[in-house]
Motif scaffolding. Sequence first.
Motif, PDB file in Angstrom:
ATOM      1  N   LEU A   1      34.156  12.194  14.104  1.00 23.12           N
ATOM      2  CA  LEU A   1      34.679  13.162  13.128  1.00 23.12           C
ATOM      3  C   LEU A   1      34.187  14.576  13.432  1.00 23.12           C
ATOM      4  CD1 LEU A   1      34.512  11.185   9.763  1.00 23.12           C
ATOM      5  CD2 LEU A   1      36.541  11.984  10.953  1.00 23.12           C
ATOM      6  N   LYS A   2      32.997  14.689  13.977  1.00 26.58           N
ATOM      7  CA  LYS A   2      32.497  16.016  14.357  1.00 26.58           C
ATOM      8  C   LYS A   2      33.334  16.599  15.502  1.00 26.58           C
ATOM      9  CE  LYS A   2      27.679  15.998  12.877  1.00 26.58           C
ATOM     10  NZ  LYS A   2      26.271  16.135  13.306  1.00 26.58           N
ATOM     11  N   LYS A   3      33.771  15.745  16.402  1.00 27.31           N
ATOM     12  CA  LYS A   3      34.617  16.211  17.506  1.00 27.31           C
ATOM     13  C   LYS A   3      35.949  16.738  16.968  1.00 27.31           C
ATOM     14  CE  LYS A   3      32.684  13.210  21.104  1.00 27.31           C
ATOM     15  NZ  LYS A   3      32.937  12.038  21.986  1.00 27.31           N
ATOM     16  N   VAL A   4      36.477  16.059  15.948  1.00 27.92           N
ATOM     17  CA  VAL A   4      37.711  16.539  15.324  1.00 27.92           C
ATOM     18  C   VAL A   4      37.478  17.918  14.706  1.00 27.92           C
ATOM     19  CG1 VAL A   4      39.396  16.112  13.484  1.00 27.92           C
ATOM     20  CG2 VAL A   4      38.563  14.202  14.876  1.00 27.92           C
ATOM     21  N   LYS A   5      36.348  18.071  14.035  1.00 26.46           N
ATOM     22  CA  LYS A   5      36.029  19.338  13.383  1.00 26.46           C
ATOM     23  C   LYS A   5      35.834  20.466  14.392  1.00 26.46           C
ATOM     24  CE  LYS A   5      32.878  21.308   9.942  1.00 26.46           C
ATOM     25  NZ  LYS A   5      31.731  21.020   9.035  1.00 26.46           N
ATOM     26  N   GLN A   6      35.270  20.146  15.534  1.00 33.17           N
ATOM     27  CA  GLN A   6      34.936  21.168  16.534  1.00 33.17           C
ATOM     28  C   GLN A   6      36.085  21.484  17.484  1.00 33.17           C
ATOM     29  OE1 GLN A   6      31.552  19.290  18.293  1.00 33.17           O
ATOM     30  NE2 GLN A   6      30.223  19.663  16.511  1.00 33.17           N
ATOM     31  N   ALA A   7      37.177  20.721  17.426  1.00 30.20           N
ATOM     32  CA  ALA A   7      38.299  20.945  18.342  1.00 30.20           C
ATOM     33  C   ALA A   7      38.875  22.349  18.143  1.00 30.20           C
ATOM     34  CB  ALA A   7      39.376  19.896  18.113  1.00 30.20           C
ATOM     35  N   SER A   8      39.039  23.066  19.233  1.00 25.08           N
ATOM     36  CA  SER A   8      39.545  24.441  19.149  1.00 25.08           C
ATOM     37  C   SER A   8      40.981  24.575  19.636  1.00 25.08           C
ATOM     38  CB  SER A   8      38.644  25.385  19.959  1.00 25.08           C
ATOM     39  OG  SER A   8      38.575  24.967  21.318  1.00 25.08           O
TER      40      SER A   8
ATOM     41  N   LEU B   1      42.005  18.454  19.942  1.00 22.25           N
ATOM     42  CA  LEU B   1      42.174  17.704  18.703  1.00 22.25           C
ATOM     43  C   LEU B   1      42.733  16.314  18.990  1.00 22.25           C
ATOM     44  CD1 LEU B   1      42.144  17.504  15.615  1.00 22.25           C
ATOM     45  CD2 LEU B   1      44.403  18.590  15.600  1.00 22.25           C
ATOM     46  N   GLU B   2      43.741  16.236  19.842  1.00 21.05           N
ATOM     47  CA  GLU B   2      44.331  14.939  20.186  1.00 21.05           C
ATOM     48  C   GLU B   2      43.314  14.037  20.872  1.00 21.05           C
ATOM     49  OE1 GLU B   2      47.174  13.640  19.349  1.00 21.05           O
ATOM     50  OE2 GLU B   2      47.699  15.454  18.233  1.00 21.05           O
ATOM     51  N   GLU B   3      42.525  14.627  21.741  1.00 24.75           N
ATOM     52  CA  GLU B   3      41.485  13.849  22.432  1.00 24.75           C
ATOM     53  C   GLU B   3      40.445  13.325  21.444  1.00 24.75           C
ATOM     54  OE1 GLU B   3      38.114  14.503  25.941  1.00 24.75           O
ATOM     55  OE2 GLU B   3      39.696  15.994  25.654  1.00 24.75           O
ATOM     56  N   ALA B   4      40.076  14.174  20.478  1.00 23.75           N
ATOM     57  CA  ALA B   4      39.100  13.747  19.467  1.00 23.75           C
ATOM     58  C   ALA B   4      39.672  12.667  18.560  1.00 23.75           C
ATOM     59  CB  ALA B   4      38.661  14.951  18.638  1.00 23.75           C
TER      60      ALA B   4
ATOM     61  N   GLY C   1      46.713   6.839   3.294  1.00 19.43           N
ATOM     62  CA  GLY C   1      46.614   8.146   2.675  1.00 19.43           C
ATOM     63  C   GLY C   1      46.049   9.231   3.551  1.00 19.43           C
ATOM     64  N   LEU C   2      45.581   8.892   4.741  1.00 19.24           N
ATOM     65  CA  LEU C   2      45.081   9.935   5.631  1.00 19.24           C
ATOM     66  C   LEU C   2      46.269  10.709   6.229  1.00 19.24           C
ATOM     67  CD1 LEU C   2      42.207   8.230   7.684  1.00 19.24           C
ATOM     68  CD2 LEU C   2      42.027   9.729   5.681  1.00 19.24           C
ATOM     69  N   PRO C   3      46.115  12.010   6.492  1.00 22.99           N
ATOM     70  CA  PRO C   3      47.204  12.786   7.110  1.00 22.99           C
ATOM     71  C   PRO C   3      47.655  12.149   8.415  1.00 22.99           C
ATOM     72  CG  PRO C   3      45.431  14.234   6.399  1.00 22.99           C
ATOM     73  CD  PRO C   3      44.920  12.836   6.245  1.00 22.99           C
ATOM     74  N   ASN C   4      48.944  12.066   8.587  1.00 26.17           N
ATOM     75  CA  ASN C   4      49.491  11.510   9.828  1.00 26.17           C
ATOM     76  C   ASN C   4      50.890  12.081  10.043  1.00 26.17           C
ATOM     77  OD1 ASN C   4      49.765   9.947  12.133  1.00 26.17           O
ATOM     78  ND2 ASN C   4      50.586   8.180  10.999  1.00 26.17           N
ATOM     79  N   PRO C   5      51.071  12.906  11.069  1.00 27.21           N
ATOM     80  CA  PRO C   5      50.093  13.237  12.106  1.00 27.21           C
ATOM     81  C   PRO C   5      49.058  14.239  11.609  1.00 27.21           C
ATOM     82  CG  PRO C   5      52.083  14.485  12.455  1.00 27.21           C
ATOM     83  CD  PRO C   5      52.380  13.547  11.305  1.00 27.21           C
ATOM     84  N   VAL C   6      47.932  14.329  12.363  1.00 26.16           N
ATOM     85  CA  VAL C   6      46.866  15.274  12.038  1.00 26.16           C
ATOM     86  C   VAL C   6      47.085  16.552  12.837  1.00 26.16           C
ATOM     87  CG1 VAL C   6      44.393  15.698  11.987  1.00 26.16           C
ATOM     88  CG2 VAL C   6      45.258  13.371  11.645  1.00 26.16           C
ATOM     89  N   THR C   7      47.338  17.635  12.114  1.00 25.30           N
ATOM     90  CA  THR C   7      47.535  18.933  12.763  1.00 25.30           C
ATOM     91  C   THR C   7      46.272  19.773  12.597  1.00 25.30           C
ATOM     92  OG1 THR C   7      48.408  19.928  10.742  1.00 25.30           O
ATOM     93  CG2 THR C   7      49.993  18.841  12.212  1.00 25.30           C
ATOM     94  N   MET C   8      46.232  20.905  13.284  1.00 29.63           N
ATOM     95  CA  MET C   8      45.076  21.793  13.151  1.00 29.63           C
ATOM     96  C   MET C   8      44.917  22.248  11.698  1.00 29.63           C
ATOM     97  SD  MET C   8      43.607  22.099  16.168  1.00 29.63           S
ATOM     98  CE  MET C   8      42.692  23.638  16.268  1.00 29.63           C
ATOM     99  N   ASP C   9      46.036  22.426  11.008  1.00 33.09           N
ATOM    100  CA  ASP C   9      45.991  22.883   9.617  1.00 33.09           C
ATOM    101  C   ASP C   9      45.476  21.797   8.669  1.00 33.09           C
ATOM    102  OD1 ASP C   9      46.911  25.366  10.303  1.00 33.09           O
ATOM    103  OD2 ASP C   9      49.019  24.907   9.885  1.00 33.09           O
ATOM    104  N   ARG C  10      45.671  20.526   9.058  1.00 33.66           N
ATOM    105  CA  ARG C  10      45.313  19.440   8.154  1.00 33.66           C
ATOM    106  C   ARG C  10      44.073  18.652   8.603  1.00 33.66           C
ATOM    107  NH1 ARG C  10      50.047  15.796   6.042  1.00 33.66           N
ATOM    108  NH2 ARG C  10      48.572  15.684   4.294  1.00 33.66           N
TER     109      ARG C  10
ATOM    110  N   PHE D   1      41.824  15.683   6.771  1.00 32.31           N
ATOM    111  CA  PHE D   1      41.585  14.401   7.436  1.00 32.31           C
ATOM    112  C   PHE D   1      40.091  14.070   7.443  1.00 32.31           C
ATOM    113  CE2 PHE D   1      40.326  12.221  11.369  1.00 32.31           C
ATOM    114  CZ  PHE D   1      41.047  11.052  11.264  1.00 32.31           C
ATOM    115  N   ILE D   2      39.272  15.052   7.805  1.00 29.54           N
ATOM    116  CA  ILE D   2      37.819  14.824   7.896  1.00 29.54           C
ATOM    117  C   ILE D   2      37.244  14.484   6.528  1.00 29.54           C
ATOM    118  CG2 ILE D   2      35.614  15.961   8.357  1.00 29.54           C
ATOM    119  CD1 ILE D   2      37.143  17.633  10.503  1.00 29.54           C
ATOM    120  N   ARG D   3      37.630  15.249   5.493  1.00 30.31           N
ATOM    121  CA  ARG D   3      37.086  15.004   4.154  1.00 30.31           C
ATOM    122  C   ARG D   3      37.498  13.634   3.625  1.00 30.31           C
ATOM    123  NH1 ARG D   3      35.125  16.478  -0.677  1.00 30.31           N
ATOM    124  NH2 ARG D   3      36.278  15.856  -2.534  1.00 30.31           N
ATOM    125  N   ASN D   4      38.770  13.307   3.729  1.00 31.06           N
ATOM    126  CA  ASN D   4      39.245  12.035   3.181  1.00 31.06           C
ATOM    127  C   ASN D   4      38.694  10.845   3.950  1.00 31.06           C
ATOM    128  OD1 ASN D   4      40.615  13.463   1.277  1.00 31.06           O
ATOM    129  ND2 ASN D   4      42.645  13.196   2.180  1.00 31.06           N
TER     130      ASN D   4
END
Length: 383
Positions: free
Chosen positions: A149-156, A161-164, A177-186, A190-193
């Motif tokens: 999840l930290k890798k998702v947060k740190q993706a620039s 992001l896709e790799e994470a 209920g998790l966002p799908n697909p996961v975009t940079m905006d969401r 995703f991390i919080r939920n």
Amino acid sequence: MVVTPTPRPIFISRSNVWTTAFRQFNRPRFSESSGMLYVTFASDEMEEDAEDLGGPRREFFRLLVRAIFQGSGAFEESPNGFTPKLNIAHVQNGVYRTIGKMMSTIIVQGGEPPAFLAPHVVDYIVTEDILQVRVTPDDIADAELRDSLKKVKQASTVDELEEALDCCDTWRFQIEGLPNPVTMDRRNEFIRNATLYHVILHQQSCFNQLMDGLSYYGVLPLLREHRSMRIFLDMPEKRDEVTAEVLACLLKPSYSVLGSDKRPKEELMVVKFREFLQCVENKELGEILGARTLTEEEKDFVQNLGLGHILAFATGSSKIPAVGFQPNPKIVFIHDEIKRHPVAHTCSNELLIFVNAKNMADDDEFEYCFVVALMNGALFSTI
């Protein structure tokens, strides 16, 4: 429910605190009572039995807090503190409910607060509203899951992001209920939920039982009405350590009357005791005892000795209880030319220091005798 004066006997093995405490707290008749605990310790070698005026109870609470978080198998540690660990057998046996009763008893009866819970755990306990719970990936105990999840947060970038997210594929599609697909905006959503699921929703049954147990003595309603009381459960951002100055002020000398020929000797022993505390705080004790040939066990003990050990030796508690000590700790002087090792009466919070030529000498005899007493606490401490 309030604490009643009728004593509630409890028999504890120091070598197996968790099992012996759980057996008794889990008894319906025991948990229905609200009396002050009357603690008796036992070991394989001997039975200890003395009037419990507070010292054994405080020591038991200190050992019980450690057993809850390290020996019960009901919690796991994250970087932010301890969080309930789902254990089906524990849920079936009501372990989390019993732990809640233990925590309530510790808080109400003046033990060291069980302040080791991660903030998100206490958030949920005091609000019971998942929308008000603050979480970060560091609340997750599982290192692999936390790092993903930290890798998702740190993706620039989108590619990063896709790799994470690939590292999360083993579990993310199983959580509704998790966002799908996961975009940079969401991705923050995703991390919080995902974090809320892993640290609260997945362990919901554990939380339900824990809160039910915390209702014992009415502690849960008090926590929810007076949010400042959460300090009894919250892992502090920085753990307050007992300092030499605090410990010296806490242990008040019980001097002979002014003008007595005993008084100057007692004052000299207080000076030596305070110097000893400073040496422990500054990690200088090894240098002070450098002229002695210490055993490997003694060397290890001196290296790891902290002021909390000294407080625990004198009172049975390595930290100052939230409600303070009753009775107040003190130093008692015994004028005896034979005995040298300090002795503790934890029931009355008394540290007995022997005043004689050997202990007053300008060498390391007093410091070494204190170390020996601390190492062999059961021999030099009475309850």
